[in-house]
Design a protein around this motif. Structure first.
Motif, PDB file in Angstrom:
ATOM      1  N   ARG A   1      32.035  16.398  84.947  1.00  0.00           N
ATOM      2  CA  ARG A   1      31.502  17.104  83.772  1.00  0.00           C
ATOM      3  C   ARG A   1      30.055  16.697  83.497  1.00  0.00           C
ATOM      4  O   ARG A   1      29.215  17.528  83.177  1.00  0.00           O
ATOM      5  CB  ARG A   1      32.405  16.792  82.573  1.00  0.00           C
ATOM      6  CG  ARG A   1      32.336  17.790  81.449  1.00  0.00           C
ATOM      7  CD  ARG A   1      33.423  17.509  80.412  1.00  0.00           C
ATOM      8  NE  ARG A   1      33.332  18.498  79.355  1.00  0.00           N
ATOM      9  CZ  ARG A   1      32.502  18.438  78.335  1.00  0.00           C
ATOM     10  NH1 ARG A   1      31.673  17.413  78.236  1.00  0.00           N
ATOM     11  NH2 ARG A   1      32.478  19.389  77.419  1.00  0.00           N
ATOM     12  N   GLU A   2      29.769  15.411  83.622  1.00  0.00           N
ATOM     13  CA  GLU A   2      28.400  14.929  83.430  1.00  0.00           C
ATOM     14  C   GLU A   2      27.456  15.554  84.460  1.00  0.00           C
ATOM     15  O   GLU A   2      26.334  15.947  84.133  1.00  0.00           O
ATOM     16  CB  GLU A   2      28.360  13.407  83.551  1.00  0.00           C
ATOM     17  CG  GLU A   2      28.973  12.667  82.377  1.00  0.00           C
ATOM     18  CD  GLU A   2      28.990  11.171  82.609  1.00  0.00           C
ATOM     19  OE1 GLU A   2      28.362  10.707  83.586  1.00  0.00           O
ATOM     20  OE2 GLU A   2      29.632  10.455  81.824  1.00  0.00           O
ATOM     21  N   ALA A   3      27.922  15.627  85.717  1.00  0.00           N
ATOM     22  CA  ALA A   3      27.084  16.195  86.775  1.00  0.00           C
ATOM     23  C   ALA A   3      26.820  17.679  86.535  1.00  0.00           C
ATOM     24  O   ALA A   3      25.708  18.167  86.754  1.00  0.00           O
ATOM     25  CB  ALA A   3      27.749  15.982  88.129  1.00  0.00           C
ATOM     26  N   VAL A   4      27.845  18.402  86.092  1.00  0.00           N
ATOM     27  CA  VAL A   4      27.677  19.831  85.792  1.00  0.00           C
ATOM     28  C   VAL A   4      26.703  20.020  84.628  1.00  0.00           C
ATOM     29  O   VAL A   4      25.835  20.897  84.658  1.00  0.00           O
ATOM     30  CB  VAL A   4      29.040  20.475  85.469  1.00  0.00           C
ATOM     31  CG1 VAL A   4      28.858  21.895  84.934  1.00  0.00           C
ATOM     32  CG2 VAL A   4      29.928  20.495  86.705  1.00  0.00           C
ATOM     33  N   SER A   5      26.825  19.170  83.606  1.00  0.00           N
ATOM     34  CA  SER A   5      25.925  19.279  82.452  1.00  0.00           C
ATOM     35  C   SER A   5      24.486  19.035  82.866  1.00  0.00           C
ATOM     36  O   SER A   5      23.568  19.732  82.411  1.00  0.00           O
ATOM     37  CB  SER A   5      26.347  18.269  81.374  1.00  0.00           C
ATOM     38  OG  SER A   5      27.638  18.563  80.877  1.00  0.00           O
ATOM     39  N   GLY A   6      24.264  18.050  83.753  1.00  0.00           N
ATOM     40  CA  GLY A   6      22.915  17.802  84.237  1.00  0.00           C
ATOM     41  C   GLY A   6      22.363  18.971  85.024  1.00  0.00           C
ATOM     42  O   GLY A   6      21.180  19.335  84.888  1.00  0.00           O
ATOM     43  N   PHE A   7      23.206  19.591  85.847  1.00  0.00           N
ATOM     44  CA  PHE A   7      22.800  20.767  86.616  1.00  0.00           C
ATOM     45  C   PHE A   7      22.455  21.912  85.673  1.00  0.00           C
ATOM     46  O   PHE A   7      21.452  22.605  85.843  1.00  0.00           O
ATOM     47  CB  PHE A   7      23.925  21.161  87.570  1.00  0.00           C
ATOM     48  CG  PHE A   7      23.638  22.384  88.399  1.00  0.00           C
ATOM     49  CD1 PHE A   7      23.033  22.272  89.631  1.00  0.00           C
ATOM     50  CD2 PHE A   7      23.989  23.649  87.938  1.00  0.00           C
ATOM     51  CE1 PHE A   7      22.771  23.401  90.402  1.00  0.00           C
ATOM     52  CE2 PHE A   7      23.731  24.779  88.696  1.00  0.00           C
ATOM     53  CZ  PHE A   7      23.116  24.656  89.936  1.00  0.00           C
ATOM     54  N   ARG A   8      23.282  22.119  84.648  1.00  0.00           N
ATOM     55  CA  ARG A   8      23.075  23.225  83.705  1.00  0.00           C
ATOM     56  C   ARG A   8      21.772  23.049  82.927  1.00  0.00           C
ATOM     57  O   ARG A   8      21.085  24.032  82.610  1.00  0.00           O
ATOM     58  CB  ARG A   8      24.252  23.281  82.724  1.00  0.00           C
ATOM     59  CG  ARG A   8      24.301  24.547  81.869  1.00  0.00           C
ATOM     60  CD  ARG A   8      25.345  24.466  80.791  1.00  0.00           C
ATOM     61  NE  ARG A   8      24.976  23.517  79.759  1.00  0.00           N
ATOM     62  CZ  ARG A   8      25.650  22.400  79.482  1.00  0.00           C
ATOM     63  NH1 ARG A   8      26.738  22.087  80.164  1.00  0.00           N
ATOM     64  NH2 ARG A   8      25.227  21.593  78.528  1.00  0.00           N
ATOM     65  N   GLU A   9      21.415  21.799  82.634  1.00  0.00           N
ATOM     66  CA  GLU A   9      20.182  21.539  81.878  1.00  0.00           C
ATOM     67  C   GLU A   9      18.926  21.947  82.644  1.00  0.00           C
ATOM     68  O   GLU A   9      17.859  22.094  82.046  1.00  0.00           O
ATOM     69  CB  GLU A   9      20.120  20.063  81.496  1.00  0.00           C
ATOM     70  CG  GLU A   9      21.127  19.682  80.403  1.00  0.00           C
ATOM     71  CD  GLU A   9      21.236  18.178  80.222  1.00  0.00           C
ATOM     72  OE1 GLU A   9      20.474  17.447  80.910  1.00  0.00           O
ATOM     73  OE2 GLU A   9      22.086  17.744  79.430  1.00  0.00           O
ATOM     74  N   SER A  10      19.050  22.131  83.962  1.00  0.00           N
ATOM     75  CA  SER A  10      17.899  22.577  84.746  1.00  0.00           C
ATOM     76  C   SER A  10      17.644  24.068  84.566  1.00  0.00           C
ATOM     77  O   SER A  10      16.690  24.616  85.134  1.00  0.00           O
ATOM     78  CB  SER A  10      18.124  22.268  86.231  1.00  0.00           C
ATOM     79  OG  SER A  10      19.173  23.068  86.771  1.00  0.00           O
TER      80      SER A  10
END
Length: 590
Positions: free
Chosen positions: A92-101
């Motif tokens: 979930r953390e990794a997806v959130s970081g990707f989405r923030e891009s």
């Protein structure tokens, strides 16, 4: 004509290859079949799991894709119950970081639980920009339960009683045999676990689905939801089948975008990077050592049906190797274990202490479970990082035995014995413990518990009295463990890696290397010594040991070696097989 057709086919193949190498990408990921953590360490397991997705590949792949202009979107199939809460939080953390891009993220599910719970897969889905659900699916948002079967009365009907002692009241491994329901302490701990997990899931729903905290909490009481109801409640964004989901993603990513699995994307970059770095320059790195499975003495093993077990010889050898390697500037110890043998845990603990004494930082990253013996080996680390949903703590110890005298008498069986030594039959299930035997058992339990608490106090830099307050066998979520000083920070492997690099004085892009790196030959050949690299290889076990552990004459094959000479007793009693520092039951939250 044939030559023209062949030339056209070659042109098309070259064009497609060029498109894959330079055109836009849609990354995809299927999490419905679970996800692995560390690398396999024997050839047979490598073949059996070669199609298994690995968590580090997903995390690093998504981190890399944030800054890759070719990557336009991420689409992930979620559902099933094969991944524990802590690993879900890491994804979930990794997806959130990707989405923030600023790139599109889409989660889709055929169903979030089909007549089963779907809390954890849906919790992951809330990290995405959009959530799709198949029209025939359901959303199993059903709340959190901790349930246990109690066998006391059933055993009593056949004349069997169970005697046990524990340190302390929260250590519940034998409660299902000695009680008719939760003890007050066990109920208190279980209720707090359930509340902590419900709070985490509700907070995610409130944050990402536009609900108040009260509304999000109420949804856990009202589920499960049919697909149309989930859409009406705003829990999903659209109903659709796979082809409709992918068509919508392609509209935004571009019709010429190519699909590629995240793991394949990451491996391609790793291979290209290795090719550019040959010959490699010697540089400092963080050694990543995986400590997974129940803890036992001897080598780590992997069976076709029983999963993996962490052997103290194997993990200790890996830690010694990292200590001797000048380029290994820090160690990231990834722990996913419910514990097991006290002696084996102590062996691993010692090697962690030696690393710290030598000035090499050790950072523990806790996965789904790092409790009892799993916490024991984590305690001396410089820093402990856990996810809010990690199951940890359980600092305690237990011992007991069944008393079969009544059952034997009912069927006309008598026993007799010839003994030398007053304690020769103290572990026999044919009679209760005498007062003198109880004194011996309690002295043994006190010694193990005091040693456990003392080592936690030393490693955590806490007073012994404070450790005892949060120990006593109690299980905590990572979120609560952080508040009680048992965990330093909340986060995943990426956060732990950043801390390890910083403490070792390494640059922010210093490599992480699974350690030690074993070749296929290393995995097959016997080690030349206990300090050679092949000593850190796991063994492949066909599982016959545990299958026959209860038969007389086969004691050398016992799967209960963590109990030492009391292994037969533990086997008959139904105690956790790997030893007195074992978290009881199944604690993966899925």
């Amino acid at each position: 004509m044939a030559d023209v057709t062949l030339a056209w086919q070659l042109t098309e193949q070259v064009s497609r290859l060029r498109q894959r190498q330079s055109g836009p990408l849609i990354l995809e990921l299927d999490l419905t079949e679970g996800i692995g953590e560390g690398p396999v360490t024997d050839p047979v397991s490598a073949i059996m799991s070669r199609r298994k997705i690995r968590l580090p590949d997903v995390i690093e792949g998504l981190r890399r894709a944030r800054h890759d202009d070719r990557v336009r979107a991420l689409v992930v199939k979620v559902g099933g119950g094969r991944i524990g809460l802590a690993r879900i939080q890491e994804i979930r953390e990794a997806v959130s970081g990707f989405r923030e891009s600023g790139k599109l993220t889409v989660a889709w599910a055929e169903t979030f639980g089909e007549f089963t719970h779907g809390n954890v897969p849906y919790y992951l889905a809330t990290a995405f920009d959009r959530i799709y659900l198949q029209p025939s699916g359901t959303l199993g948002l059903t709340g959190i339960a901790v349930e246990q079967l109690f066998l006391h009365d059933a055993l009593a009907k056949i004349g069997v009683t169970f005697e046990s002692a524990k340190r302390y009241e929260y250590k519940s491994a034998a409660d299902n045999l000695t009680e008719r329901g939760f003890t007050p302490a066990a109920r208190e701990a279980s209720e707090r676990l359930a509340v902590s997990i419900a709070e985490q899931i509700s907070a995610a729903i409130a944050e990402r689905r536009g609900k108040t905290a009260k509304q999000a909490r109420a949804l856990l009481d009202r589920g499960p939801f049919l697909a149309a109801d989930a859409l009406a409640e705003g829990l999903v964004d659209a109903l659709g089948y796979r082809d409709e989901v992918y068509a919508d993603v392609r509209k935004e990513a571009g019709p010429d975008a190519t699909l590629q699995y995240v793991a394949r994307y990451q491996r391609g970059h790793v291979l290209a990077q290795r090719a550019r770095q040959l010959p490699r320059r010697r540089e400092g790195f963080v050694a990543v050592i995986y400590a997974s499975g129940p803890i036992r003495q001897g080598r780590s093993t992997r069976t076709p049906v029983g999963g993996s077990a962490m052997g103290s010889d194997t993990v200790a050898a890996a830690l010694r190797s990292a200590l001797a390697d000048e380029q290994a500037r820090a160690v990231l110890l990834r722990v996913n274990s419910p514990g097991g043998s006290a002696t084996a845990s102590d062996t691993i603990w010692r090697e962690v202490v030696r690393l710290r004494a030598a000035g090499k930082p050790v950072v523990v990253s806790m996965s789904d479970v790092a409790a009892s013996g799993g916490y024991f080996i984590s305690a001396p680390a410089d820093v402990i990082v856990a996810q809010p949903g990690t199951i940890t703590g359980s600092i305690g110890v237990i011992m007991g035995k069944p008393v079969l005298a009544g059952a034997l008498e009912r069927v006309g069986i008598t026993t007799d014995s010839v003994t030398v030594g007053s304690g020769a039959t103290m572990l026999a299930p044919t009679h209760p413990f005498t007062e003198d035997e109880w004194n011996r058992i309690n002295s043994w339990l006190d010694a193990i518990y005091q040693d456990f608490v003392g080592k936690v106090a030393s490693g955590r830099r806490m007073p012994v009295e404070r450790v005892h307050e949060v120990a006593r066998g109690r299980v905590w979520t990572g979120a609560d463990a952080a508040q009680n000083g048992l965990v330093d920070e909340l986060g995943g492997m990426q956060a732990a890696a950043e801390i390890a690099r910083r403490r070792a004085g390494l640059p922010a892009d210093a490599p992480l290397r699974v350690y030690p790196k074993l070749t296929p030959l290393d995995q097959l050949r016997p080690p030349s010594s206990s300090e050679s690299r092949p000593a850190a290889a796991a063994a492949f076990d066909l599982g016959f040991a545990d299958a026959f552990s209860g038969l007389s004459g086969l004691s050398g094959f016992s799967g209960f070696s963590g109990w030492g000479p009391a292994w037969r007793l533990a086997a008959r009693a139904g105690l956790p097989p790997y030893g007195p520092l074992m978290l009881p039951g199944t604690w993966t939250i899925n």
